[in-house]
Design a protein around this motif. Structure first.
Motif, PDB file in Angstrom:
ATOM      1  N   VAL A 121     -13.355  -6.188 -16.041  1.00 15.15           N
ATOM      2  CA  VAL A 121     -13.611  -6.920 -17.282  1.00 15.15           C
ATOM      3  C   VAL A 121     -12.744  -8.175 -17.348  1.00 15.15           C
ATOM      4  CG1 VAL A 121     -14.373  -4.872 -18.511  1.00 15.15           C
ATOM      5  CG2 VAL A 121     -11.963  -5.521 -18.601  1.00 15.15           C
ATOM      6  N   GLY A 122     -11.554  -8.119 -16.738  1.00  8.58           N
ATOM      7  CA  GLY A 122     -10.726  -9.325 -16.663  1.00  8.58           C
ATOM      8  C   GLY A 122     -11.398 -10.406 -15.846  1.00  8.58           C
ATOM      9  N   LEU A 123     -12.046 -10.005 -14.753  1.00  6.27           N
ATOM     10  CA  LEU A 123     -12.774 -10.958 -13.917  1.00  6.27           C
ATOM     11  C   LEU A 123     -13.957 -11.549 -14.680  1.00  6.27           C
ATOM     12  CD1 LEU A 123     -13.042 -12.235 -11.122  1.00  6.27           C
ATOM     13  CD2 LEU A 123     -14.399 -10.262 -10.415  1.00  6.27           C
ATOM     14  N   LEU A 124     -14.636 -10.707 -15.452  1.00  3.19           N
ATOM     15  CA  LEU A 124     -15.757 -11.207 -16.257  1.00  3.19           C
ATOM     16  C   LEU A 124     -15.274 -12.225 -17.277  1.00  3.19           C
ATOM     17  CD1 LEU A 124     -18.701 -11.165 -17.104  1.00  3.19           C
ATOM     18  CD2 LEU A 124     -18.240  -9.107 -18.464  1.00  3.19           C
ATOM     19  N   LYS A 125     -14.117 -11.978 -17.898  1.00  2.00           N
ATOM     20  CA  LYS A 125     -13.556 -12.937 -18.848  1.00  2.00           C
ATOM     21  C   LYS A 125     -13.201 -14.251 -18.148  1.00  2.00           C
ATOM     22  CE  LYS A 125     -11.285 -11.491 -22.739  1.00  2.00           C
ATOM     23  NZ  LYS A 125     -10.095 -11.039 -23.498  1.00  2.00           N
ATOM     24  N   ALA A 126     -12.721 -14.141 -16.919  1.00  2.00           N
ATOM     25  CA  ALA A 126     -12.381 -15.345 -16.160  1.00  2.00           C
ATOM     26  C   ALA A 126     -13.631 -16.173 -15.886  1.00  2.00           C
ATOM     27  CB  ALA A 126     -11.704 -14.964 -14.850  1.00  2.00           C
ATOM     28  N   PHE A 127     -14.715 -15.513 -15.518  1.00  2.00           N
ATOM     29  CA  PHE A 127     -15.977 -16.223 -15.268  1.00  2.00           C
ATOM     30  C   PHE A 127     -16.487 -16.887 -16.550  1.00  2.00           C
ATOM     31  CE2 PHE A 127     -17.004 -13.218 -11.542  1.00  2.00           C
ATOM     32  CZ  PHE A 127     -16.443 -14.114 -10.627  1.00  2.00           C
ATOM     33  N   LEU A 341       2.024 -14.487 -10.941  1.00  2.00           N
ATOM     34  CA  LEU A 341       1.753 -13.594  -9.820  1.00  2.00           C
ATOM     35  C   LEU A 341       0.670 -14.081  -8.862  1.00  2.00           C
ATOM     36  CD1 LEU A 341       1.936 -10.133 -11.607  1.00  2.00           C
ATOM     37  CD2 LEU A 341       3.746 -11.441 -10.489  1.00  2.00           C
ATOM     38  N   PHE A 342      -0.062 -15.108  -9.252  1.00  2.00           N
ATOM     39  CA  PHE A 342      -1.106 -15.611  -8.352  1.00  2.00           C
ATOM     40  C   PHE A 342      -0.494 -16.190  -7.082  1.00  2.00           C
ATOM     41  CE2 PHE A 342      -3.036 -15.461 -12.495  1.00  2.00           C
ATOM     42  CZ  PHE A 342      -4.323 -15.029 -12.244  1.00  2.00           C
ATOM     43  N   PHE A 376      -6.848 -12.954  -0.424  1.00  2.00           N
ATOM     44  CA  PHE A 376      -7.149 -14.255  -1.026  1.00  2.00           C
ATOM     45  C   PHE A 376      -8.163 -14.135  -2.158  1.00  2.00           C
ATOM     46  CE2 PHE A 376      -9.700 -18.177  -1.187  1.00  2.00           C
ATOM     47  CZ  PHE A 376      -8.704 -19.092  -1.511  1.00  2.00           C
ATOM     48  N   LEU A 377      -9.283 -13.478  -1.908  1.00  2.00           N
ATOM     49  CA  LEU A 377     -10.353 -13.440  -2.895  1.00  2.00           C
ATOM     50  C   LEU A 377     -10.098 -12.400  -3.990  1.00  2.00           C
ATOM     51  CD1 LEU A 377     -13.530 -13.753  -0.630  1.00  2.00           C
ATOM     52  CD2 LEU A 377     -12.446 -15.533  -2.016  1.00  2.00           C
ATOM     53  N   THR A 427      -9.823 -14.915  -9.707  1.00  2.00           N
ATOM     54  CA  THR A 427      -9.399 -14.719 -11.089  1.00  2.00           C
ATOM     55  C   THR A 427      -8.415 -15.772 -11.592  1.00  2.00           C
ATOM     56  OG1 THR A 427      -7.663 -13.205 -10.319  1.00  2.00           O
ATOM     57  CG2 THR A 427      -9.759 -12.236 -10.989  1.00  2.00           C
ATOM     58  N   VAL A 428      -8.066 -16.758 -10.759  1.00  2.00           N
ATOM     59  CA  VAL A 428      -7.116 -17.772 -11.207  1.00  2.00           C
ATOM     60  C   VAL A 428      -7.665 -18.556 -12.390  1.00  2.00           C
ATOM     61  CG1 VAL A 428      -7.904 -19.668  -9.726  1.00  2.00           C
ATOM     62  CG2 VAL A 428      -5.475 -19.509 -10.357  1.00  2.00           C
ATOM     63  N   THR A 429      -8.991 -18.519 -12.555  1.00  2.00           N
ATOM     64  CA  THR A 429      -9.597 -19.198 -13.704  1.00  2.00           C
ATOM     65  C   THR A 429      -9.187 -18.568 -15.026  1.00  2.00           C
ATOM     66  OG1 THR A 429     -11.564 -17.822 -13.383  1.00  2.00           O
ATOM     67  CG2 THR A 429     -11.605 -20.018 -12.413  1.00  2.00           C
TER      68      THR A 429
END
Length: 640
Positions: A121-127, A341-342, A376-377, A427-429
């Motif tokens: 869900v964190g990735l979805l928020k990033a998108f 942390l990225f 990386f990804l 997820t850096v977005t």
């Protein structure tokens, strides 16, 4: 005194670990009894290792692991029959070891089961954040609202998930725990009390509007229980204690409904009156402490965290930061910790990619490439750490240096995230709009450049280059009956086949002490290139777990095929067995289909181990396969 062989082993092992009263919980995988001990100092490792039927003992991950072999399930059953808790859940709030070790063990057991749901869900928020930046009008659409609700709901109602896993950890009733968590969330979601103008309001809104909340005349300090971490965990722990007390004093005829009735009637009010306010104060204090540290010297805090993060991952200490991150998100709406942390994660991928370019060892190159992409990804660095950088030492240090510099740059720019994400390139977005996004990108780029350049320029001690040529396809089929180098063909009694296609790794290089030492037996390992696992020899399937299979041949040879390292923790997720225990097998029969991505995404190594646990009177087991192999390629020769 036990008379059965397995009962005797169980009795001797239990005596060696300090008695059954010193066992907090016991579980088993394909070859090992996994004890969590009350007091590890009471265990006599030497005595357990000297027990007939025990191969060796390994102490790792807060567990006292006793390696038995293919008959481990029988010894486990006897141990449980002798009164040991076989739930494997580490019951209770405690654990073994230091306070830090117990804290990490507690946090891991509670958060791990749904960690990837939070990451998703964190990735979805990033998108969604990227989409709104590209098209601002999209944020006002119902499509965006539905997707945002999907991404935000899990975090808002996090207490429900915590209730389920905490109840399992504390051995409380999971449904009652969900009812407790639901009652806490209810205070902020459902209108239940008349407000000043007679309109129904939530308890939280009523309190905010100046209403006087009391319970039996005792004032209630209302806090926000949405996303609450610490209050929920403590409430469920308190529930577990109340349940045990009620069950002890309640007649069996009414226990089933009286226990949850009394538990809910006590736990929910106490949570409102004391647990919630006190734990929220502590949680807010931790989060504000981190915020103050960032406020005083964000670059220094980010540099220290960035430099040490992969070290924390290495020792499992990183789990201790998860509640702080969650509390930051609940308290301030963002997490400064995650923002730094990225850089260390991406630095690890860059160092691994430099190893991929520089090494001449085909096996190492084969591990480094996928590990670099995964780190990386997706931000999954365990394959890179354990399979590449830590193994070579220097690249790991270079990655930590890059992570420190990049973390300092990102933190100096006030970078943070507004949701739970696993740091990675995708997820850096999530850091868009929080702090200076340009400095976040610069920090990541610098971290990767430093780690990559240091590894490429200063290098590392490369692994020896294998002499054998690569064998694939038709060559593998032709070589299925070949004798090992230096061994006369007439000395070879039988040949075992590779269970999977992939790259052969010598047993000594498997990142698991028990397998690598040869304590379980001789053999080899294969880094799989496909998700189908086959029987290496004909015989009877004497043990079948989703991740491991034991086969006994007609002449008494016992063979183990173990898929992945520590994959027992997945509890069958990603594995589809095609056989059942007791079944007769022919060499080449399908044992299981495996989703390798599930294993790697969970942070486990998918390397598949083939070992002869009992040579059945043969004089030697000689590995013959090297390089890249197809399935059913000649793997091990039994000599004499």
């Amino acid at each position: 005194m036990a008379t059965d062989k397995y009962a005797t082993i169980a009795e001797d092992v239990l005596r060696g670990v300090g008695g059954k009263d010193n066992v907090r919980s016991l579980a088993h995988c394909a070859t090992r009894l996994r004890f969590v001990l009350v007091d590890p100092s009471k265990a006599d490792k030497a005595a357990v290792e000297a027990t007939k039927g025990v191969i060796t003992v390994v102490e790792a991950g807060g567990q006292f692991q006793v390696v038995i072999g293919n008959t481990v399930s029988k010894v486990y059953e006897e141990a449980v029959a002798q009164g040991v808790d076989g739930g494997g859940g580490g019951g209770g709030a405690g654990g073994s070891g230091s306070l830090l070790a117990r804290t990490i063990d507690l946090v891991t057991s509670i958060f791990t089961p749904f960690l990837w749901t939070l990451a998703a869900v964190g990735l979805l928020k990033a998108f969604l954040a990227v989409a709104v930046k590209i098209s601002p009008g999209f944020g006002a659409t119902s499509t965006y609202a539905i997707w945002f609700a999907t991404a935000d709901a899990v975090f808002q109602f996090l207490p429900i998930l915590l209730a389920v896993t905490a109840a399992k950890r504390f051995k409380a009733n999971q449904f009652t725990a969900v009812a407790v968590a639901g009652a806490l969330i209810y205070s902020a979601t459902i209108a239940v009390i008349p407000g000043p103008k007679g309109v129904a309001m939530t308890l939280q809104a009523f309190d905010a509007a100046g209403g006087k909340l009391t319970f039996l005349g005792i004032p209630v300090v209302m806090v926000n229980y949405l996303s609450a971490v610490v209050p929920t965990i403590l409430a469920v722990y308190f529930q577990s204690q109340v349940e045990r007390l009620v069950e002890r004093v309640t007649p069996a005829v009414v226990r089933n409904f009286v226990t949850p009735l009394v538990t809910l009637a006590v736990v929910v009010p106490v949570s409102y009156l004391a647990i919630g306010p006190a734990s929220t104060w502590v949680g807010d204090g931790l989060a504000s402490g981190v915020d103050r540290l960032w406020g005083l010297a964000p670059w220094a805090a980010g540099g220290v965290l960035g430099g040490l993060w992969q070290v924390f991952v290495l020792f499992g200490v990183h789990w201790a930061f998860v509640p702080i991150m969650a509390q930051q998100l609940a308290t301030t709406g963002h997490s400064d910790l995650t923002g730094a942390l990225f850089a260390p994660v991406l630095a690890q991928s860059a160092a691994t990619f430099a190893v991929f370019l520089r090494t001449r060892n085909r096996d190492l190159k084969g591990v480094a490439g996928p590990a670099a992409v995964s780190a990386f990804l997706a931000g999954i660095t365990e394959p890179a750490i354990y399979g590449v950088t830590l193994r070579l030492k220097r690249p790991f240090v270079f990655a930590c240096v890059g992570g420190a510099i990049g973390g300092a740059v990102a933190a100096a720019g006030g970078s943070a995230v507004d949701g739970f994400v696993v740091p990675g390139a995708i997820t850096v977005t999530a850091t868009l709009g929080l702090g200076n996004f340009a400095l976040q990108l610069i920090g990541c780029a610098v971290a990767m450049a430093v780690a990559f350049a240091l590894t490429l320029v200063f290098g590392f001690k490369d692994l020896p280059v294998a002499d054998a040529k690569t064998v694939t396809g038709d060559e593998a089929a032709k070589g299925a009956g070949a004798a090992p180098t230096g061994t006369a063909a007439e000395d070879v009694v039988a040949t075992l086949q590779t269970p999977v296609a992939g790259r052969v790794v010598p047993l000594a290089e498997v990142p698991d002490q028990v397998f690598a030492s040869g304590a379980m037996g001789q053999g080899l390992a294969v880094v799989p290139s496909e998700g189908k696992v086959y029987a290496p020899v004909s015989g009877t399937l004497v043990s079948a777990m989703p991740h491991a299979f034991g086969i006994r041949t007609d002449n008494g040879v016992e063979v183990l095929v173990h898929i992945g390292l520590n994959t027992v923790e997945l509890q069958g997720r990603g594995f589809t067995p095609a056989v059942t225990q007791g079944q007769r097998l022919n060499a080449g029969d399908l044992l299981a289909e495996v989703d390798l991505q599930v294993i790697m995404d969970a942070g486990y190594d998918p390397i598949t181990v083939l070992i002869v646990t009992d040579p059945g009177g043969h004089s030697a087991v000689v590995p013959t396969a090297t390089g890249d192999v197809a399935r059913r390629h000649a793997a091990l020769d039994l000599i004499g």
